[in-house]
Design a protein around this motif. Structure first.
Motif, mmCIF file in Angstrom:
data_model
loop_
_atom_site.group_PDB
_atom_site.id
_atom_site.type_symbol
_atom_site.label_atom_id
_atom_site.label_comp_id
_atom_site.label_asym_id
_atom_site.label_seq_id
_atom_site.Cartn_x
_atom_site.Cartn_y
_atom_site.Cartn_z
ATOM 1 N N LYS A 10 0.812 -1.210 0.000
ATOM 2 C CA LYS A 10 0.000 0.000 0.000
ATOM 3 C C LYS A 10 0.851 1.268 0.000
ATOM 4 C CE LYS A 10 -3.618 -2.340 2.566
ATOM 5 N NZ LYS A 10 -4.372 -2.406 3.804
ATOM 6 N N HIS A 11 2.104 1.151 0.425
ATOM 7 C CA HIS A 11 2.975 2.315 0.520
ATOM 8 C C HIS A 11 4.319 1.974 -0.091
ATOM 9 C CE1 HIS A 11 0.064 3.912 3.337
ATOM 10 N NE2 HIS A 11 0.144 2.778 4.011
ATOM 11 N N GLY A 12 5.057 2.974 -0.478
ATOM 12 C CA GLY A 12 6.382 2.723 -1.011
ATOM 13 C C GLY A 12 6.834 3.848 -1.914
ATOM 14 N N VAL A 13 7.983 3.656 -2.475
ATOM 15 C CA VAL A 13 8.577 4.640 -3.365
ATOM 16 C C VAL A 13 8.619 4.032 -4.756
ATOM 17 C CG1 VAL A 13 10.658 5.961 -3.858
ATOM 18 C CG2 VAL A 13 9.968 5.585 -1.496
ATOM 19 N N PRO A 14 8.099 4.743 -5.771
ATOM 20 C CA PRO A 14 8.116 4.184 -7.123
ATOM 21 C C PRO A 14 9.544 3.973 -7.612
ATOM 22 C CG PRO A 14 7.196 6.413 -7.118
ATOM 23 C CD PRO A 14 7.488 6.060 -5.712
ATOM 24 N N GLN A 15 9.801 2.826 -8.191
ATOM 25 C CA GLN A 15 11.128 2.509 -8.700
ATOM 26 C C GLN A 15 11.243 2.898 -10.166
ATOM 27 O OE1 GLN A 15 13.652 1.150 -6.700
ATOM 28 N NE2 GLN A 15 12.167 1.768 -5.176
ATOM 29 N N GLY A 16 12.425 3.368 -10.538
ATOM 30 C CA GLY A 16 12.690 3.670 -11.935
ATOM 31 C C GLY A 16 12.188 5.011 -12.409
ATOM 32 N N LYS A 40 19.257 -3.361 14.052
ATOM 33 C CA LYS A 40 20.073 -2.338 13.425
ATOM 34 C C LYS A 40 19.635 -2.173 11.985
ATOM 35 C CE LYS A 40 24.933 -1.309 12.441
ATOM 36 N NZ LYS A 40 24.722 0.098 12.463
ATOM 37 N N GLU A 41 19.617 -0.941 11.539
ATOM 38 C CA GLU A 41 19.259 -0.682 10.153
ATOM 39 C C GLU A 41 20.503 -0.306 9.368
ATOM 40 O OE1 GLU A 41 17.216 2.859 9.075
ATOM 41 O OE2 GLU A 41 17.917 3.920 10.815
ATOM 42 N N ILE A 42 20.506 -0.669 8.121
ATOM 43 C CA ILE A 42 21.569 -0.273 7.206
ATOM 44 C C ILE A 42 20.888 0.366 6.006
ATOM 45 C CG2 ILE A 42 23.438 -1.063 5.721
ATOM 46 C CD1 ILE A 42 23.822 -3.376 7.677
ATOM 47 N N LEU A 43 21.148 1.647 5.793
ATOM 48 C CA LEU A 43 20.589 2.366 4.653
ATOM 49 C C LEU A 43 21.705 2.629 3.656
ATOM 50 C CD1 LEU A 43 18.399 5.033 6.481
ATOM 51 C CD2 LEU A 43 17.666 2.891 5.459
ATOM 52 N N PHE A 44 21.454 2.339 2.400
ATOM 53 C CA PHE A 44 22.429 2.607 1.353
ATOM 54 C C PHE A 44 21.684 3.009 0.094
ATOM 55 C CE2 PHE A 44 25.071 1.344 -2.246
ATOM 56 C CZ PHE A 44 26.211 2.063 -1.954
ATOM 57 N N ALA A 45 21.933 4.220 -0.336
ATOM 58 C CA ALA A 45 21.318 4.755 -1.554
ATOM 59 C C ALA A 45 19.800 4.556 -1.497
ATOM 60 C CB ALA A 45 21.931 4.137 -2.783
ATOM 61 N N ASP A 46 19.268 3.672 -2.332
ATOM 62 C CA ASP A 46 17.814 3.471 -2.352
ATOM 63 C C ASP A 46 17.429 2.104 -1.786
ATOM 64 O OD1 ASP A 46 18.746 1.856 -4.324
ATOM 65 O OD2 ASP A 46 17.224 2.409 -5.793
ATOM 66 N N ASP A 47 18.211 1.619 -0.833
ATOM 67 C CA ASP A 47 17.953 0.301 -0.271
ATOM 68 C C ASP A 47 18.084 0.371 1.250
ATOM 69 O OD1 ASP A 47 17.420 -2.393 -0.182
ATOM 70 O OD2 ASP A 47 19.482 -3.004 -0.590
#
Length: 73
Positions: A10-16, A40-47
């Motif tokens: 239902k939620h998210g960021v459109p890819q591409g 623990k979270e690891i955030l990298f670019a769009d992941d």
């Protein structure tokens, strides 16, 4: 090995898309507060990844369930 059930996203960021990278930080910014310090979270670019460990299988299952319920809220 277990796997998750299929569900509707239902939620998210459109890819591409050109605008896709702009809402990602808004979507992921509160993740560290949401997972409440037990993982623990690891955030990298769009992941993003969540790391959760526990040597006791039952405690692991309960803890990761709580973590994902918090994220879904």
């Amino acid at each position: 090995m277990t796997s998750s059930d299929w569900g509707v996203i239902k939620h998210g960021v459109p890819q591409g898309s050109i605008l896709g990278p702009l809402p990602f930080p808004l979507f992921a910014n509160d993740l560290s507060e949401t997972i409440n310090g037990k993982s623990k979270e690891i955030l990298f670019a769009d992941d993003n990844n969540i790391i959760y460990t526990n040597s006791n299988l039952e405690d692991f299952k309960n803890g990761i369930k709580i973590c994902f319920e918090s994220i879904n809220k």
